[in-house]
Design a protein around this motif. Structure first.
Motif, mmCIF file in Angstrom:
data_model
loop_
_atom_site.group_PDB
_atom_site.id
_atom_site.type_symbol
_atom_site.label_atom_id
_atom_site.label_comp_id
_atom_site.label_asym_id
_atom_site.label_seq_id
_atom_site.Cartn_x
_atom_site.Cartn_y
_atom_site.Cartn_z
ATOM 1 N N GLU A 1 -4.339 1.375 -3.297
ATOM 2 C CA GLU A 1 -4.229 1.332 -1.972
ATOM 3 C C GLU A 1 -5.516 2.020 -1.366
ATOM 4 O OE1 GLU A 1 -0.655 2.403 0.102
ATOM 5 O OE2 GLU A 1 0.358 0.649 -0.584
ATOM 6 N N GLN A 2 -5.711 3.129 -1.916
ATOM 7 C CA GLN A 2 -6.604 3.939 -1.520
ATOM 8 C C GLN A 2 -8.185 3.499 -2.074
ATOM 9 O OE1 GLN A 2 -6.458 6.476 0.955
ATOM 10 N NE2 GLN A 2 -4.636 5.521 1.001
ATOM 11 N N LYS B 1 -9.107 0.378 0.127
ATOM 12 C CA LYS B 1 -9.636 0.736 1.404
ATOM 13 C C LYS B 1 -11.147 1.603 1.252
ATOM 14 C CE LYS B 1 -5.385 1.505 3.663
ATOM 15 N NZ LYS B 1 -4.399 2.608 4.127
ATOM 16 N N PRO C 1 -4.710 -2.930 4.517
ATOM 17 C CA PRO C 1 -5.852 -3.213 4.139
ATOM 18 C C PRO C 1 -6.631 -2.283 5.410
ATOM 19 C CG PRO C 1 -5.077 -5.103 5.288
ATOM 20 C CD PRO C 1 -3.843 -4.302 5.158
ATOM 21 N N TYR C 2 -7.995 -2.424 4.865
ATOM 22 C CA TYR C 2 -8.838 -1.414 5.788
ATOM 23 C C TYR C 2 -9.015 -2.094 7.185
ATOM 24 C CZ TYR C 2 -13.446 -0.029 7.644
ATOM 25 O OH TYR C 2 -14.420 0.384 8.705
ATOM 26 N N ASP D 1 -6.168 -1.043 9.555
ATOM 27 C CA ASP D 1 -6.264 0.419 9.864
ATOM 28 C C ASP D 1 -7.583 0.464 10.858
ATOM 29 O OD1 ASP D 1 -4.546 1.611 8.422
ATOM 30 O OD2 ASP D 1 -5.682 2.082 6.456
#
Length: 308
Positions: free
Chosen positions: A73-74, A77, A282-283, A286
């Motif tokens: 996930e990181q 992103k 997802p980015y 956010d």
């Protein structure tokens, strides 16, 4: 160990079937099997166990999946952020849910303003009542929703974004129509109708009216359209929110609702942006949440009363 192996592992853990996972990964089944075997050898543990034609995670695989999911996930992103800096991002898609009273004015304006600042983001918008919206938010069907505040839940965050005023609506022949505003004392002899007390807004309305000793209320209606219709054509007065529904009903009189004649404090119900603190974002999601947080959080009016 490489990044592809981790993506392969995550997909296989989700589907628990080599052929299906290989198809979605656009690789051959032997290539997937070799990648997983190599990963298991490097880690020194078995990640999967066969059960007939299917497989399932071992206890080691289940624990490893938590770390892999978080790490990927990181990475995703980070990649999205770098592409955004470079101007090569595809923007992404946000699944957004909202209550009907904000979908004709607030949501279109918000999304149009946001799109002028953030290129390439697409929104899939669907309308529903607050309770179903929150349920689908938790299950991951929505990324964000605009709704009433539900029950306290550590997995859901709420950001207040706008208010809707509490009013009393009635027909022209109602005794209350001669008043400039309505207080709880004016409602003692009046038959009232309001929202279902099984929905968040109805529960909030009932708490507020119970606190002021207003007991003669029938909590049976889902939204402003039916409340306004009954109020305009019957003997009931409806205590409800001032939304676009009221302005389409002929013969309806609307008065503000104050907690007392002396203070004349208006009552408002807040609408929130809600999002899951547990589900993966997802980015683009956010970034949208951060945009709301930085620019559009509602400032509380100390002279008002909020019923939610």
């Amino acid at each position: 160990m490489n990044l592809s192996q981790l993506y392969y592992f995550k997909k296989l853990a989700e589907l628990q079937h080599y052929a299906k996972a290989a198809k979605e990964l656009y690789i051959t089944q032997p290539s997937l099997s070799n990648a997983i075997s190599s990963l298991e050898q490097e880690l020194g543990v078995s990640l999967f166990q066969k059960t007939g034609r299917n497989i399932h995670l071992t206890k080691y695989g289940s624990e490893f999946l938590v770390y892999v999911t978080s790490g990927l996930e990181q990475v995703d992103k980070g990649i999205a952020i770098m592409k955004n800096y470079a101007g090569t991002s595809d923007g992404g898609k946000i699944d957004l849910g909202c209550i009907i009273t904000v979908q004709t004015g607030y949501i279109p304006k918000l999304l149009n303003d946001y799109k002028t600042r953030t290129a390439g983001v697409a929104f899939n918008v669907r309308e529903a009542a607050s309770a179903p919206l929150l349920g689908e938010l938790k299950s991951g069907h929505f990324d964000v929703v605009f709704c009433a505040h539900g029950e306290d839940d550590p997995d859901i965050a709420y950001i207040p974004v706008l208010t809707q005023q509490v009013v009393v609506a009635m027909g022209a022949n109602c005794p209350l129509a001669s008043k400039a505003f309505i207080t709880p004392a004016d409602l003692e002899e009046q038959h009232l109708i309001s929202y279902l007390d099984t929905i968040p807004l109805g529960r909030a309305m009932r708490r507020a009216l119970d606190e002021r000793g207003v007991q003669n209320v029938e909590y049976n209606y889902l939204d402003e359209s039916i409340l306004a219709g009954f109020a305009a054509n019957g003997v009931e007065a409806a205590i409800m929110l001032d939304t676009f529904f009221l302005h389409s009903v002929e013969g309806l009189e609307v008065r503000p609702f104050y907690l007392s004649a002396l203070e004349r404090r208006p009552c408002y119900h807040r609408v929130y942006l809600a999002y899951s603190t547990k589900n993966y974002h997802p980015y683009c999601v956010d970034h949208f949440i951060q945009y709301i947080t930085d620019n559009l959080v509602l400032e509380e009016d100390p002279l008002a009363r909020y019923i939610d």
